[in-house]
Design a protein around this motif. Structure first.
Motif, PDB file in Angstrom:
ATOM      1  N   GLU A 119       0.846  -1.216   0.000  1.00 23.74           N
ATOM      2  CA  GLU A 119       0.000   0.000   0.000  1.00 23.74           C
ATOM      3  C   GLU A 119       0.871   1.253   0.000  1.00 23.74           C
ATOM      4  OE1 GLU A 119      -3.420   2.335  -0.028  1.00 23.74           O
ATOM      5  OE2 GLU A 119      -3.090   0.214  -0.472  1.00 23.74           O
ATOM      6  N   ALA A 120       1.993   1.196   0.781  1.00 19.97           N
ATOM      7  CA  ALA A 120       2.899   2.352   0.821  1.00 19.97           C
ATOM      8  C   ALA A 120       3.518   2.597  -0.556  1.00 19.97           C
ATOM      9  CB  ALA A 120       3.977   2.124   1.871  1.00 19.97           C
TER      10      ALA A 120
ATOM     11  N   ARG B 165       2.114   1.895  -3.436  1.00 21.30           N
ATOM     12  CA  ARG B 165       1.084   2.463  -4.309  1.00 21.30           C
ATOM     13  C   ARG B 165       0.880   3.943  -4.030  1.00 21.30           C
ATOM     14  NH1 ARG B 165      -1.320  -2.652  -3.421  1.00 21.30           N
ATOM     15  NH2 ARG B 165      -2.546  -1.837  -1.656  1.00 21.30           N
ATOM     16  N   LEU B 166       1.098   4.349  -2.792  1.00 22.52           N
ATOM     17  CA  LEU B 166       0.922   5.763  -2.440  1.00 22.52           C
ATOM     18  C   LEU B 166       2.165   6.594  -2.737  1.00 22.52           C
ATOM     19  CD1 LEU B 166      -0.999   5.354   0.948  1.00 22.52           C
ATOM     20  CD2 LEU B 166      -1.922   5.957  -1.292  1.00 22.52           C
TER      21      LEU B 166
END
Length: 658
Positions: free
Chosen positions: A47-48, A50-51
């Motif tokens: 997720e990190a 993707r951000l």
């Protein structure tokens, strides 16, 4: 001009990367706390990415994910270890082994000999090192050669039992060719003098397929072992097998406890679980020691209930198979029979209202139940402890019943001699009675019980169990014996109650125990051998009268049969019959100075004519009507029915004679 810390061209500081990764790191901690799956942790790093997190933040998160997975793996390993040890603890608490295994085995073998009324009992175990079997425990043995036997695998009756993992019995060991005979084993059996032998296997394993030894009961005379005796010996063998298995399991459990204590430093929460399980095992061991001590000392039911109550914190009572209390102050819970049946079906203690109930059987025979009132809930160790107390209760009840039946057989011989020849040796009979605790000079009630042909074989045993139940509930210390086709019961008058009530209760209880209708008759209470023999004759006549009247399967006294009782009674029970028939009228006349008895006699003498009766009595016809109405109020509305009228007329005539 050189760049500053605020210059975007400078590389990010370590603290800045940690601060930026802090929310994601907290998310990893939340996953650990929630017990998430290992697959969920890499999602935080993904997720990190993707951000668009910086490389430093991603590196920090990658290291955090790796550490979180290491912690997660350690937690899972400790949980697995905890589950394995929990299974060991539960196995150990099923039968918390005594510290003295030999004492437990000696107690089991001794109980086997006593409960089966055998001359000797012994236990053999397989010796995997020597490749043969050893005589571990004997009780009642007198032969050193027999006590030192080490039969080879497959030798003797024990070899047959071990081969097929099932009980076998022989009525004559020396001539039985079903098993392999050896010179040494046959010599030991011959020196011991054993003839009839029953052997059952000690089984272990989830499917009961592993034979670790054999438990024997033997007699020095020919004998046929009954199915319930085989079932009882199998139950005792199961306890011996569990005791042996539990001793090994406890050794492994103690080793596992040491390993688990070492793991406590890695996971603090595991220490609480370890301590709780260790305390449960220790408490179960102590409880087992205390219950085993009760069995070894031959304690009574009151001591057992007090011990269990102290262990579990509540009120404990033992009830017989019909729900009557044998020990403890509490009464039977409502619908106890349903709870006992449910416990028998499930094979464990069940909750019933505000109580816990555990059935106490011996094989297929229900002996009673154990009832615990107080604790709202029982955890698994306490529940197993309560169920183990039920096993101890069964052993004590069987032992008490065996002793009571033996005593009853000895007293029954006295009763048989008393009924056969009461005049021949009166002084000798009285002396024998005193030695056996039966005072024949005191009043006794003698009950005569007869069953239908198909139930006669069971009636004697049913009578012995009936008397045992009376004694267990603090009732009469009676005697029973077979005499002809009947069974005779002798009960102390002060404990038996009114004759008619005692006969009815005995008929009902004996029918349930014998599995068929039982007719019971009794005469008047009597003391002294000749009078007791006469009372027996009255009881026999009463039984015959009940059968003639179509009342087979009921209980009655000679006195309760009315005018028929006058004819059947020894010495003619005239006074008792007159009192039963005319008592209310006699009492009324004596109290009021009236002439109801005279009026009734005149009314019957005049053929039921009011006109002739008023002339006979020299009163007005209305006076006769009023007196007869009072008679009806005192005697009941059926006083003019043919059978009742005949009884009243006979009583009136006998009253004139007396």
């Amino acid at each position: 001009m050189s760049g500053t810390m605020d210059d975007p061209g400078d590389p990010p500081a370590v603290g800045t990367a940690v601060d930026a990764a802090a929310p994601a790191l907290r998310q990893l901690l939340d996953l650990l706390a929630a017990g998430a799956a290992a697959e969920d942790f890499p999602e935080v790093l993904a997720e990190a990415r993707r951000l668009g997190a910086s490389p430093a933040v991603l590196a920090e998160l990658a290291e955090g994910t790796r550490q979180a997975l290491l912690v997660h793996r350690t937690l899972r390993q400790n949980q697995s270890l905890e589950a394995e040890l929990t299974a060991l603890f539960e196995t150990a608490t099923d039968l918390a082994a005594s510290r003295d295994l030999d004492a437990v085995l000696r107690a089991i073998v001794r109980r086997a000999r006593l409960l089966l009324d055998a001359d000797t009992a012994y236990l053999t175990l397989f010796d995997p090192v020597a490749g043969d079997t050893c005589m571990r425990v004997t009780d009642g043995s007198v032969s050193p050669l027999f006590q030192g036997l080490r039969p080879g695998l497959g030798d003797g009756l024990g070899g047959l039992v071990a081969q097929w993992a099932r009980p076998y019995a022989t009525g004559d060991y020396r001539t039985d060719e079903r098993f392999r005979h050896t010179d040494r084993v046959d010599a030991g059996v011959l020196e011991e003098g054993l003839v009839a032998i029953l052997g059952v296997p000690l089984l272990l394993g989830a499917d009961g397929g592993k034979v670790i030894g054999v438990l024997f009961a033997a007699d020095r005379a020919p004998r046929v072992f009954a199915p319930d005796q085989v079932a009882l010996l199998r139950s005792l063998a199961a306890h011996a097998a569990v005791a042996l298995d539990t001793a090994d399991a406890l050794a492994g459990t103690r080793t596992a406890l040491a390993e688990l204590s070492a793991a406590k430093a890695e996971l603090n929460t595991a220490s609480t679980v370890i301590q709780a399980h260790a305390a449960a095992v220790q408490r179960a061991e102590q409880a087992h020691d205390r219950l085993t001590d009760l069995v070894l000392r031959g304690a009574d039911l009151a001591e057992l209930t007090a011990e269990v109550a102290a262990l579990l914190g509540g009120e404990v009572a033992v009830h017989d198979a019909e729900g009557h209390p044998l020990s403890g102050r509490q009464g039977a819970p409502r619908r106890l029979a349903e709870a006992v049946e449910r416990s028998r079906a499930e094979g464990r203690a069940v909750r019933h209202g505000d109580s816990w109930v555990h059935a106490v059987p011996a094989g297929q025979e229900p002996l009673g139940s154990l009832v615990l009132r107080g604790p709202a809930a029982l955890d698994d160790p306490d529940r197993r402890l309560f169920e183990r107390a039920g096993v101890v209760t069964a052993l004590l009840l069987l032992l008490r019943r065996s002793v009571a039946e033996t005593e009853n057989r000895v007293r029954g011989e006295l009763l048989t001699d008393l009924l056969t020849a009461p005049e021949r040796d009166r002084a000798g009979l009285l002396a024998r009675g005193r030695r056996l605790g039966v005072d024949l000079t005191r009043g006794h009630l003698l009950l005569v019980a007869e069953a239908e042909p198909q139930g006669r074989a069971r009636l004697a045993g049913a009578a012995a169990r009936y008397l045992f139940g009376l004694r267990g509930r603090g009732g009469a210390r009676g005697v029973s014996a077979e005499h002809g086709e009947a069974v005779v019961l002798l009960l102390p008058q002060d404990a038996a109650g009114p004759p008619e009530q005692a006969a009815r209760e005995a008929a009902e209880r004996l029918a349930g125990l014998a599995g068929g209708p039982v007719t019971v008759g009794t005469g008047r209470p009597a003391a002294d051998p000749p009078a007791l023999a006469a009372a027996y004759a009255e009881g026999r006549r009463c039984v015959r009268a009940l059968r003639v009247l179509g009342r087979a399967g009921q209980g009655a006294s000679v006195e309760s049969l009315g005018f028929l009782g006058v004819l059947l009674g020894d010495g003619h029970q005239v006074t008792g019959f007159v009192t039963r028939a005319l008592g209310p009228l006699l009492a009324y006349d004596a109290r009021r100075g009236t002439e109801l008895v005279h009026t009734l006699r005149s009314y019957f003498a005049c053929g039921g004519s009011l006109t002739r009766a008023k002339d006979e009595l020299h009163v007005h016809v209305n006076t006769v009507v009023q007196r007869l109405e009072r008679v009806g109020q005192l005697l009941g509305a059926d006083w003019q029915e043919p059978e009742r009228a005949l009884e009243l007329q006979l009583a009136l005539r006998l009253h004139l004679l007396t």
